[in-house]
Motif scaffolding. Structure first.
Motif, PDB file in Angstrom:
ATOM      1  N   VAL A  54       6.317 -16.285  11.815  1.00  0.00           N
ATOM      2  CA  VAL A  54       5.826 -17.170  12.893  1.00  0.00           C
ATOM      3  C   VAL A  54       7.019 -17.366  13.740  1.00  0.00           C
ATOM      4  O   VAL A  54       8.188 -17.900  13.274  1.00  0.00           O
ATOM      5  CB  VAL A  54       5.107 -18.359  12.383  1.00  0.00           C
ATOM      6  CG1 VAL A  54       4.608 -19.143  13.539  1.00  0.00           C
ATOM      7  CG2 VAL A  54       4.168 -18.042  11.432  1.00  0.00           C
ATOM      8  N   LEU A  55       6.680 -16.941  15.034  1.00  0.00           N
ATOM      9  CA  LEU A  55       7.867 -17.344  15.937  1.00  0.00           C
ATOM     10  C   LEU A  55       7.467 -17.994  17.199  1.00  0.00           C
ATOM     11  O   LEU A  55       6.186 -18.050  17.889  1.00  0.00           O
ATOM     12  CB  LEU A  55       8.200 -15.951  16.743  1.00  0.00           C
ATOM     13  CG  LEU A  55       8.715 -14.851  15.615  1.00  0.00           C
ATOM     14  CD1 LEU A  55       7.695 -13.814  15.118  1.00  0.00           C
ATOM     15  CD2 LEU A  55       9.670 -13.947  16.462  1.00  0.00           C
ATOM     16  N   ALA A  56       8.335 -19.051  17.422  1.00  0.00           N
ATOM     17  CA  ALA A  56       8.157 -19.868  18.696  1.00  0.00           C
ATOM     18  C   ALA A  56       9.353 -19.677  19.716  1.00  0.00           C
ATOM     19  O   ALA A  56      10.674 -19.971  19.395  1.00  0.00           O
ATOM     20  CB  ALA A  56       8.027 -21.402  18.231  1.00  0.00           C
ATOM     21  N   ASP A  57       9.079 -19.348  20.791  1.00  0.00           N
ATOM     22  CA  ASP A  57       9.975 -19.064  21.643  1.00  0.00           C
ATOM     23  C   ASP A  57      11.020 -17.902  21.180  1.00  0.00           C
ATOM     24  O   ASP A  57      12.120 -18.021  21.340  1.00  0.00           O
ATOM     25  CB  ASP A  57      10.720 -20.449  22.346  1.00  0.00           C
ATOM     26  CG  ASP A  57       9.703 -21.235  22.943  1.00  0.00           C
ATOM     27  OD1 ASP A  57       8.895 -20.779  23.570  1.00  0.00           O
ATOM     28  OD2 ASP A  57      10.002 -22.448  22.980  1.00  0.00           O
ATOM     29  N   LEU A  60       5.407 -24.387   8.587  1.00  0.00           N
ATOM     30  CA  LEU A  60       6.224 -24.430   9.667  1.00  0.00           C
ATOM     31  C   LEU A  60       7.084 -25.662   9.619  1.00  0.00           C
ATOM     32  O   LEU A  60       6.803 -26.642   9.060  1.00  0.00           O
ATOM     33  CB  LEU A  60       5.298 -24.387  11.046  1.00  0.00           C
ATOM     34  CG  LEU A  60       4.527 -23.154  11.180  1.00  0.00           C
ATOM     35  CD1 LEU A  60       3.666 -23.286  12.542  1.00  0.00           C
ATOM     36  CD2 LEU A  60       5.031 -22.024  10.839  1.00  0.00           C
ATOM     37  N   LEU A  73       8.961 -27.681  16.776  1.00  0.00           N
ATOM     38  CA  LEU A  73       8.016 -27.604  17.621  1.00  0.00           C
ATOM     39  C   LEU A  73       7.828 -28.838  18.371  1.00  0.00           C
ATOM     40  O   LEU A  73       8.006 -30.019  17.883  1.00  0.00           O
ATOM     41  CB  LEU A  73       6.523 -27.156  16.878  1.00  0.00           C
ATOM     42  CG  LEU A  73       6.547 -25.926  15.932  1.00  0.00           C
ATOM     43  CD1 LEU A  73       5.358 -25.949  14.970  1.00  0.00           C
ATOM     44  CD2 LEU A  73       6.555 -24.741  16.856  1.00  0.00           C
ATOM     45  N   SER A 100       1.058 -25.954  21.261  1.00  0.00           N
ATOM     46  CA  SER A 100       1.982 -24.983  21.662  1.00  0.00           C
ATOM     47  C   SER A 100       1.419 -23.439  21.114  1.00  0.00           C
ATOM     48  O   SER A 100       0.882 -23.601  19.799  1.00  0.00           O
ATOM     49  CB  SER A 100       3.369 -25.269  21.308  1.00  0.00           C
ATOM     50  OG  SER A 100       3.513 -25.272  19.922  1.00  0.00           O
ATOM     51  N   GLU A 101       1.560 -22.551  21.798  1.00  0.00           N
ATOM     52  CA  GLU A 101       1.283 -21.204  21.153  1.00  0.00           C
ATOM     53  C   GLU A 101       2.605 -20.561  20.237  1.00  0.00           C
ATOM     54  O   GLU A 101       3.607 -20.504  20.798  1.00  0.00           O
ATOM     55  CB  GLU A 101       0.700 -20.311  22.172  1.00  0.00           C
ATOM     56  CG  GLU A 101       0.173 -19.067  21.972  1.00  0.00           C
ATOM     57  CD  GLU A 101      -0.543 -18.319  23.123  1.00  0.00           C
ATOM     58  OE1 GLU A 101      -0.076 -17.331  24.003  1.00  0.00           O
ATOM     59  OE2 GLU A 101      -1.724 -18.498  23.095  1.00  0.00           O
ATOM     60  N   VAL A 102       2.301 -19.926  19.105  1.00  0.00           N
ATOM     61  CA  VAL A 102       3.037 -19.221  18.461  1.00  0.00           C
ATOM     62  C   VAL A 102       2.625 -17.530  18.142  1.00  0.00           C
ATOM     63  O   VAL A 102       1.554 -17.416  18.246  1.00  0.00           O
ATOM     64  CB  VAL A 102       3.569 -20.103  17.011  1.00  0.00           C
ATOM     65  CG1 VAL A 102       4.104 -21.304  17.514  1.00  0.00           C
ATOM     66  CG2 VAL A 102       2.287 -20.050  16.324  1.00  0.00           C
ATOM     67  N   THR A 149      -1.426 -14.109  18.207  1.00  0.00           N
ATOM     68  CA  THR A 149      -0.893 -15.569  18.723  1.00  0.00           C
ATOM     69  C   THR A 149      -2.103 -16.573  18.268  1.00  0.00           C
ATOM     70  O   THR A 149      -3.209 -16.316  17.950  1.00  0.00           O
ATOM     71  CB  THR A 149      -0.841 -15.669  20.216  1.00  0.00           C
ATOM     72  OG1 THR A 149      -2.059 -15.398  20.748  1.00  0.00           O
ATOM     73  CG2 THR A 149       0.346 -14.657  20.721  1.00  0.00           C
ATOM     74  N   THR A 154      -2.612 -21.054  18.325  1.00  0.00           N
ATOM     75  CA  THR A 154      -2.250 -22.514  18.930  1.00  0.00           C
ATOM     76  C   THR A 154      -2.007 -23.462  17.856  1.00  0.00           C
ATOM     77  O   THR A 154      -3.083 -23.614  16.884  1.00  0.00           O
ATOM     78  CB  THR A 154      -3.331 -22.966  19.761  1.00  0.00           C
ATOM     79  OG1 THR A 154      -3.461 -22.192  20.894  1.00  0.00           O
ATOM     80  CG2 THR A 154      -2.682 -24.389  20.289  1.00  0.00           C
TER      81      THR A 154
END
Length: 928
Positions: A871-874, A892, A897, A902-904, A920, A922
């Motif tokens: 799982v990746l955020a930015d 997570l 976060l 927010s969308e991951v 993706t 949310t």
């Protein structure tokens, strides 16, 4: 001298004498002797009203004994007829009352009619007895009696004397008659100073004009201390109640808001120069409410005012009541202006007390979280922050976790008022609603931005933002609402077929009018503003209908339900709260068939069909069935029932709830491998039953037992149908983290809405959550392509419901889907085609606080896929886990976060057989 209270029972000698006189004696009984204690002698309730003898109400006491009675430490108290709370008015007595002497307690006034009272021995404008009913208590305490018994007071050592009249809940023996409001004005008078512990016998209504207030005067007068000059902060103190309650004081400040009209009858006064960022009286408020409509009309915002008045607590609001208009003096010398204090975020109870009655600037984000009372009292619940309040057990486990959410909710909630006491569906119904129109709604979830200051007010157990002037339909508003628009169409969920669930809010084709005519019973109804019936209130208890009163209101209800179901356009829909027509002498499916006919009339002939009920042998005995039931409707062009429907019969868990109804379906072009079972449920409500103390509402043990029985029933039905694909739908009357849902999760079912982070389906008490669920067995969950909630009902004000038609002069009704029920429908997409390509799908659960982080549940097909899911955020990995049997669970790092949504990216690494894939999702972090 003594004021010793007496035990409120008749002496045995008196009883014996009465028996002798009644059995052996031949003469008429003698009149009762005067009491041996201080008594309430006269009560006058009409002060100042049309036809009043005196401008002020009063209570007259009398000492019928041969000795002087000490009054210090005693009080006269009043509680309204409808209240079960402690008395709201307490007047302390002072001095000594000589034998054979009266004592006059002066009260409030309804107007300017009548003569002035003789100078009372003690007076309070806040002492306002009512004509229709009430209770006056002579008490051996100066504190409000709590609790004060309801019914006949027999034994209470705190009570020296008591009189209840009219519709009062508290009295001696039986209530005295109620004086008239405006015609033939009379007072309640005790006969011969006797006290037989029966108010109806001891008190009569005076002859016209025979109202005789008598004061003790100088014979009782002690040393009267002049009022003390104090600051508002000294009046307020640092606790929840004023340390000066009952005292008459002098204080001064700047008027910040006036309410001469609208029913609040007063103004707010704040210490000159106070407010803003610097608090010179930390922990104590610098604002106070001054009660009295005449005084409010004589001052204006910005005036420098000195007030002399009595300090009291009115249901938790500290207020100051001047004795007359002359006790409010507008000073010629100006005072330093008041500064608003900023509120930007949660405020705990102590922080609110320290700001009670002060000028407030609500900054930052506020979100509408409660619009239930908007329709009636013009109240709008607001939560600090960008989200409404969640039911604690929707987002946290029962117990300490849920209690922490509840505490946070309390600190976030404020109620925006309309600065009026009007009920816009009753006394104010002919005036356009101040907030709502037939077009502009205020939905839960909308943002609220303030353009004007307000006063922090406390009334009816709620902390309120009170506008500086009453809000009107065509006037300026202190706040603007934005966002949370009505969803124009159902959510996109994909799939070859769709499954919906919908609680249709007591859809009864047997109307109250029809039932009353057929049974001869006298049914009660809820009326509109013109007195016309709208919906059934009570008709033969729970055995009668619960929906529309007549055909006109049924047509309004039906139009909204038809619009909602046809626009939802699911291939199968499970229904709850539809009439069980067999309870009214019709075929069990009569109301269901009527609804399908209405759906087809709108959508086209043959669009819809219903699943017939089992025959009587497959149903509970008629006496054990509820007047509401569950049902299935479907679209024959896309799906068909397989076999007949099945009801769970004979389970002791369902003696107080609707038994589950099961039906197998398959696509019309499908095979047996595409079949699935749907089971619709309506568990026991939270409104009655045992409270197990877990914070999950009443009857939680019953719902747990029903969930356990449902698991067994579902296994049996699935085995009979030859499929392992099972969907559990309906109104479970349990929020997502509560025990009944956990029973189903422990049995292997997935809560599809919770897994997908779908919107909540219900609003209650200013908090949102899901009572309605769609749960899927592991095999069924693998076929789900999407799930969503169509938010057309729960977040809407109740004004738009058919049941509130013509409650206000504003026309809120439309035949569209919005507020067609109090529950929102849910929709599930189901893919029945074989899948051969590699694919990944994911859902996320919310995170609450630092210990409960978001979880991402990822499913990879085919199930023999191996590898890893990241799982990746930015672009940064915030969680990773290996795939096992086509699925994985990733916890997570919530601190990585942002708060909110927010969308991951959820990325499958691939393996030797299957290529990488990603999707993706949310995620939602409710707090850090």
């Amino acid at each position: 001298m003594s004021h010793r209270p007496r035990r409120r029972t008749l002496a045995l000698t008196t009883v014996a004498a009465a028996l002798v006189g009644g059995v052996l004696g031949t003469s008429s009984p003698a009149a009762a002797e005067p009491a041996d204690h201080l008594v309430i002698n006269e009560v006058y309730v009409n002060g100042g009203s049309a036809g009043a003898a005196y401008t002020n109400k009063f209570v007259e006491l009398y000492n019928p004994t041969a000795a002087s009675i000490e009054l210090d430490g005693l009080s006269v108290q009043y509680r309204s007829a409808s209240s079960s709370n402690p008395p709201t008015s307490v007047v302390a007595l002072t001095g000594d009352l000589p034998a054979g002497t009266h004592y006059l307690v002066g009260g409030g006034s309804n107007g300017a009619n009548g003569s002035a009272l003789p100078t009372p021995d003690v007076a309070s404008n806040g002492f306002n007895v009512a004509n229709g009913g009430g209770t006056v208590v002579l008490a051996d305490t100066t504190s409000a009696l709590d609790p004060l018994a309801t019914g006949s007071v027999v034994d209470d050592d705190r009570v020296i004397d008591l009189v209840g009249w009219g519709s009062s809940q508290t009295y001696e023996g039986s209530a005295a008659p109620a004086p008239s409001a405006t015609s033939d004005v009379r007072s309640l008078n005790r006969t011969g100073y006797a006290d037989t512990d029966v108010n109806a016998a001891d008190f009569t209504l005076s002859a016209t004009g025979d109202i005789t207030p008598v004061a003790c005067g100088e014979a009782c007068a002690g040393v009267v201390e002049p009022p003390e000059t104090v600051t508002i902060a000294q009046i307020q103190g640092t606790g929840s109640a004023s340390p000066l309650a009952g005292d008459t004081v002098i204080t001064s400040g700047v008027v910040i808001a006036t309410y001469p009209t609208g029913g609040l009858n007063g103004f707010y006064l704040q210490t000159a120069g106070s407010g803003g960022a610097d608090d010179a009286t930390e922990g104590a408020s610098d604002g106070i409410f001054v009660f009295g409509g005449g005084a409010a009309a004589a001052v204006a915002p910005g005036d420098h005012v000195t007030v002399t008045g009595e300090v009291s607590e009115y249901f938790g609001l500290t207020q100051l009541t001047p004795g007359s208009a002359s006790d409010v003096v507008v000073e010629t010398e100006p005072a330093e202006a008041v500064k608003p204090t900023v509120i930007d975020g949660p405020v705990d109870a102590a922080g609110r007390e320290a700001l009670e009655g002060m000028l407030i600037d609500p900054e930052g984000s506020f979100t509408v979280t409660n619009n239930y009372a908007t329709n009636t009292f013009g109240e709008i619940g607001l939560a600090t922050g960008d989200e409404p309040l969640y039911v604690p057990t929707e987002v946290a486990a029962p117990g300490s976790d849920a209690q922490a959410v509840a505490a946070q909710n309390a600190s976030r909630l404020f109620t925006l008022d309309d600065a009026s006491s009007a009920n816009w569906t009753a006394g104010g119904s002919d005036t356009p609603h101040p907030w709502l129109t037939g077009v502009d709604t205020i939905r839960v979830g909308a943002g609220a931005a303030f353009s004007d200051n307000v006063v922090l007010d406390y009334r009816f157990s709620l902390w309120r933002f009170q506008p500086l002037t009453p809000v009107t339909a065509d006037g300026a508003k202190p706040v603007a609402f934005s966002g949370a628009a009505r969803p124009a169409s159902p959510p996109e969920v994909g799939g070859d077929i769709t499954l919906g669930t919908f609680n249709v809010l007591n859809y009864f084709t047997t109307t109250g009018e029809e039932y009353e005519a057929a049974t001869g019973l006298d049914c009660e109804f809820y009326p509109d503003r013109e007195g016309n019936p709208t919906t059934v209130d009570e008709c033969d208890g729970d055995a009668g209908p619960r929906g529309a009163w007549d055909d006109a209101n049924l047509a309004r209800q039906e139009a909204k339900i038809v619009a909602a179901i046809n626009e939802l356009d699911a291939d199968v829909v499970s229904l709850e709260e539809i009439e069980n027509s067999v309870k009214f002498g019709h075929d069990r499916d009569d109301a269901l068939a009527t609804l399908v006919d209405a759906l087809n009339a709108d959508a086209g002939a043959g669009t819809w069909a219903y699943v017939p009920s089992p025959d009587a042998s497959g149903l509970p005995p008629l006496a054990n069935q509820d007047v509401i039931r569950t049902a299935f409707i479907y679209q024959p062009a896309s799906v068909e029932p397989v076999g007949g429907s099945t009801v769970l019969v004979g389970s002791p868990a369902y003696t107080n709830a609707r038994e589950p109804l099961a039906q197998a379906f398959r696509p019309v072009s499908g095979t047996s491998s595409d079949e699935f079972v749907a089971i619709v449920n309506h568990f026991k409500s939270k409104g009655s039953g045992v409270d197990d103390g877990t914070g999950q509402g009443l009857a939680n043990p019953d719902r747990v037992a029903q969930a356990e029985a449902l698991v067994t029933f579902a296994d049996e039905v699935a085995a009979d149908a030859g499929t392992d694909k099972v969907f559990l739908t309906g109104d479970f009357n349990a929020y997502s983290q509560e025990d009944p849902i956990q029973v189903l999760l422990d049995a292997g079912y997935s809560d599809l809405q919770e897994d997908a982070g779908a919107e909540e389906t219900y609003q209650f008490g200013g908090e949102i959550g899901s009572l309605d669920h769609v749960l899927a067995s592991p095999a069924a969950a693998g076929d789900v392509t999407g799930i969503g909630v169509w938010s057309i009902n729960a977040m809407e004000p109740i004004a738009y419901e058919y049941s509130r038609y013509n409650y206000n002069v504003t026309d809120f009704y439309s035949p569209g889907p919005y507020r067609s029920s109090d529950h929102d429908p849910a929709l599930v997409g189901i893919d029945v085609a074989d899948r051969t390509a590699s694919d990944i799908r994911a859902v996320a659960t919310p995170g609450v606080g630092r210990w409960i982080s978001p979880l991402v549940i990822a499913k990879v097909t085919p199930k023999d896929a191996t590898g890893t899911v990241d799982v990746l955020a930015d672009g940064e990995v915030v969680g990773s886990a290996p795939v096992r049997r086509g699925a994985t669970l990733i916890a997570l790092d919530g601190s990585a976060l942002p708060k909110g949504k927010s969308e991951v990216v959820v990325r499958y690494s691939g393996d030797d057989t299957y290529a990488p894939s990603e999707t993706t999702v949310t995620v939602r972090v409710l707090g850090h």
